[in-house]
Design an enzyme around this catalytic site. Structure first.
Site, PDB file in Angstrom:
ATOM      1  N   HIS A 158      28.426  22.858  95.771  1.00 16.70           N
ATOM      2  CA  HIS A 158      28.349  24.203  95.183  1.00 16.70           C
ATOM      3  C   HIS A 158      27.865  25.178  96.261  1.00 16.70           C
ATOM      4  O   HIS A 158      26.751  25.716  96.204  1.00 16.70           O
ATOM      5  CB  HIS A 158      27.397  24.183  93.990  1.00 16.70           C
ATOM      6  CG  HIS A 158      27.536  25.374  93.084  1.00 16.70           C
ATOM      7  ND1 HIS A 158      28.481  26.367  93.272  1.00 16.70           N
ATOM      8  CD2 HIS A 158      26.830  25.743  91.987  1.00 16.70           C
ATOM      9  CE1 HIS A 158      28.354  27.275  92.322  1.00 16.70           C
ATOM     10  NE2 HIS A 158      27.364  26.938  91.537  1.00 16.70           N
ATOM     11  N   ASP A 177      17.768  21.277  89.244  1.00 20.98           N
ATOM     12  CA  ASP A 177      19.051  21.560  88.590  1.00 20.98           C
ATOM     13  C   ASP A 177      19.105  20.661  87.356  1.00 20.98           C
ATOM     14  O   ASP A 177      18.253  19.769  87.173  1.00 20.98           O
ATOM     15  CB  ASP A 177      20.198  21.239  89.575  1.00 20.98           C
ATOM     16  CG  ASP A 177      21.589  21.523  89.013  1.00 20.98           C
ATOM     17  OD1 ASP A 177      21.699  22.250  88.001  1.00 20.98           O
ATOM     18  OD2 ASP A 177      22.578  21.005  89.585  1.00 20.98           O
ATOM     19  N   GLN A 235      26.481  28.873  95.504  1.00 22.77           N
ATOM     20  CA  GLN A 235      25.113  28.897  94.977  1.00 22.77           C
ATOM     21  C   GLN A 235      24.110  28.707  96.106  1.00 22.77           C
ATOM     22  O   GLN A 235      23.088  29.391  96.178  1.00 22.77           O
ATOM     23  CB  GLN A 235      24.937  27.812  93.920  1.00 22.77           C
ATOM     24  CG  GLN A 235      23.545  27.769  93.321  1.00 22.77           C
ATOM     25  CD  GLN A 235      23.201  29.007  92.501  1.00 22.77           C
ATOM     26  OE1 GLN A 235      23.976  29.394  91.631  1.00 22.77           O
ATOM     27  NE2 GLN A 235      22.074  29.629  92.773  1.00 22.77           N
ATOM     28  N   ARG A 262      36.997  26.489  90.768  1.00 26.88           N
ATOM     29  CA  ARG A 262      35.915  25.635  90.241  1.00 26.88           C
ATOM     30  C   ARG A 262      36.584  24.428  89.613  1.00 26.88           C
ATOM     31  O   ARG A 262      37.354  24.572  88.646  1.00 26.88           O
ATOM     32  CB  ARG A 262      35.074  26.408  89.219  1.00 26.88           C
ATOM     33  CG  ARG A 262      34.156  25.505  88.414  1.00 26.88           C
ATOM     34  CD  ARG A 262      33.102  26.263  87.622  1.00 26.88           C
ATOM     35  NE  ARG A 262      32.061  26.752  88.505  1.00 26.88           N
ATOM     36  CZ  ARG A 262      30.843  27.110  88.100  1.00 26.88           C
ATOM     37  NH1 ARG A 262      30.528  27.044  86.821  1.00 26.88           N
ATOM     38  NH2 ARG A 262      29.946  27.544  88.967  1.00 26.88           N
ATOM     39  N   ARG A 296      23.640  35.971  93.803  1.00 30.00           N
ATOM     40  CA  ARG A 296      24.968  35.352  93.765  1.00 30.00           C
ATOM     41  C   ARG A 296      26.045  36.365  94.165  1.00 30.00           C
ATOM     42  O   ARG A 296      26.970  36.050  94.903  1.00 30.00           O
ATOM     43  CB  ARG A 296      25.271  34.768  92.371  1.00 30.00           C
ATOM     44  CG  ARG A 296      24.497  33.501  92.017  1.00 30.00           C
ATOM     45  CD  ARG A 296      24.866  32.338  92.936  1.00 30.00           C
ATOM     46  NE  ARG A 296      26.308  32.141  92.991  1.00 30.00           N
ATOM     47  CZ  ARG A 296      27.005  31.350  92.175  1.00 30.00           C
ATOM     48  NH1 ARG A 296      26.374  30.663  91.234  1.00 30.00           N
ATOM     49  NH2 ARG A 296      28.304  31.224  92.319  1.00 30.00           N
ATOM     50  N   CYS A 302      19.427  26.846  89.957  1.00 30.03           N
ATOM     51  CA  CYS A 302      20.723  27.525  90.041  1.00 30.03           C
ATOM     52  C   CYS A 302      21.138  28.114  88.700  1.00 30.03           C
ATOM     53  O   CYS A 302      21.963  29.021  88.661  1.00 30.03           O
ATOM     54  CB  CYS A 302      21.775  26.560  90.559  1.00 30.03           C
ATOM     55  SG  CYS A 302      21.956  25.062  89.563  1.00 30.03           S
TER      56      CYS A 302
END
Ligand code: CP
Ligand code: NVA
Length: 303
Positions: free
Chosen positions: A122, A213, A125, A95, A281, A253
């Site tokens: 991402h 988001d 996700q 990440r 996830r 998310c």
């Protein structure tokens, strides 16, 4: 050597295969006796926990590493960190701030690299998101997904995943926060055309899915006050869900900045699917790793 830096690293068939594997509760133990290094330059609740458990379920040993501890490009280069970690682990997840960091890791060609969120993408996700939507609707072909807010890492990956599965993708957000032309070209190359709307109410009318988001992503904290002003009018509240219509479900998310991009009434309301989305996830991560370290490593799609 295959990697997952963004959703379009997968073909449509491979995307379907990853999602099929995500629902396989007895997946091949492709990480038996191996480690997976999970490097974080930014905080995480869902990604770290879902990845650690997915690695465990595939027979492997997850190792959480704070990037500051290994000092990527500070203590030694990203390339040397990658060579070191690849000496002990069968896969590396990262990440990062700069997307180029995961590209540099993948460029070493030593072990599969998984992007656990960069400033541009991402994909893990987005896999969980489309898995959640498949569980809700079955086939996504012909379904409509409206994304409200910032044209950010989350939107790019979601648009690719939903669009590649045949959904119609809509976007609405303030000027200055929309997708740059280069991103539109990349989406188009994957067969995804995004319909853009000036007004949130127009974008969501009659859709199957409303997605949002945060307005301020990790690393953008200095811009928070300005963004708060700019995004006013793009909050997903009860009135916007009403404008979407009775069949629309809501996804986010997470983490949610409640009261900013979304109200409590929507996150906690009847249309919300955020908790199945969170749970997915782990399943999506397991499906991805089962494919990446199994069929993809063996050179077949398995589809
Ligand atoms: N959605 C998501 O990636 O959450 P975390 O930042 O908590 O991992
Ligand atoms: N766009 C957000 C997503 C968090 C999961 C960020 O990058 O901070």
């Amino acid at each position: 050597m295959r990697h997952l830096l963004e959703i379009d690293d997968l073909t449509v068939d491979e995307l379907h295969r990853v999602l099929d594997l995500a629902t396989d509760l007895s997946p091949p133990r492709v990480l038996e006796g191996q480690g997976m290094a999970l490097v974080f330059e930014k905080p995480s609740a869902r990604t770290r926990n879902s990845m650690e458990m997915a690695v465990f379920q595939l027979g492997g040993h997850p190792m959480y590493i704070q990037a500051a501890e290994i000092g990527m490009d500070v203590r030694e280069s990203v390339e040397d960190v990658t060579r070191t970690l690849a000496s002990y682990h069968g896969c590396i997840g990262a990440r990062v701030f700069a997307h180029a960091t995961v590209e540099r890791m993948a460029g070493e060609g030593l072990v599969p690299i998984v992007n656990m969120l960069s400033d541009e993408a991402h994909p893990l996700q987005a896999l969980a998101d489309v898995l959640t939507l498949q569980q809700e609707f079955g086939d996504l072909a012909g379904r409509t997904v409206a994304y409200v807010g910032d044209g950010n890492n989350m939107f790019r990956s979601l648009a690719l995943a939903a669009g590649m599965l045949g959904a119609e993708v809509r976007f609405t957000g303030p000027p200055g926060y929309r997708l740059p032309e280069a991103d539109r070209d990349r989406l188009a190359a994957a067969g995804v055309v995004v319909a853009e709307f000036d007004r949130a109410t127009d974008a969501v009318a009659g859709v199957d899915v409303v997605y949002t988001d945060v307005w301020t992503s990790m690393g953008q904290e200095d811009e928070a006050a300005q963004r708060h002003r700019d995004f006013e009018g793009f909050r997903v509240d009860e009135a916007l869900m009403e404008a979407a219509g009775p069949k629309a479900v809501f996804l986010h998310c997470l983490p949610a900045h409640r009261g900013e991009e979304v109200t409590d009434g929507v996150v906690d309301g009847p249309a919300s699917r955020v908790w199945p989305q969170v749970a997915n996830r782990m399943h999506a991560a397991r499906g991805l790793l089962a494919w990446l370290l199994g069929e993809a490593a063996d050179g077949g799609s398995g589809a």
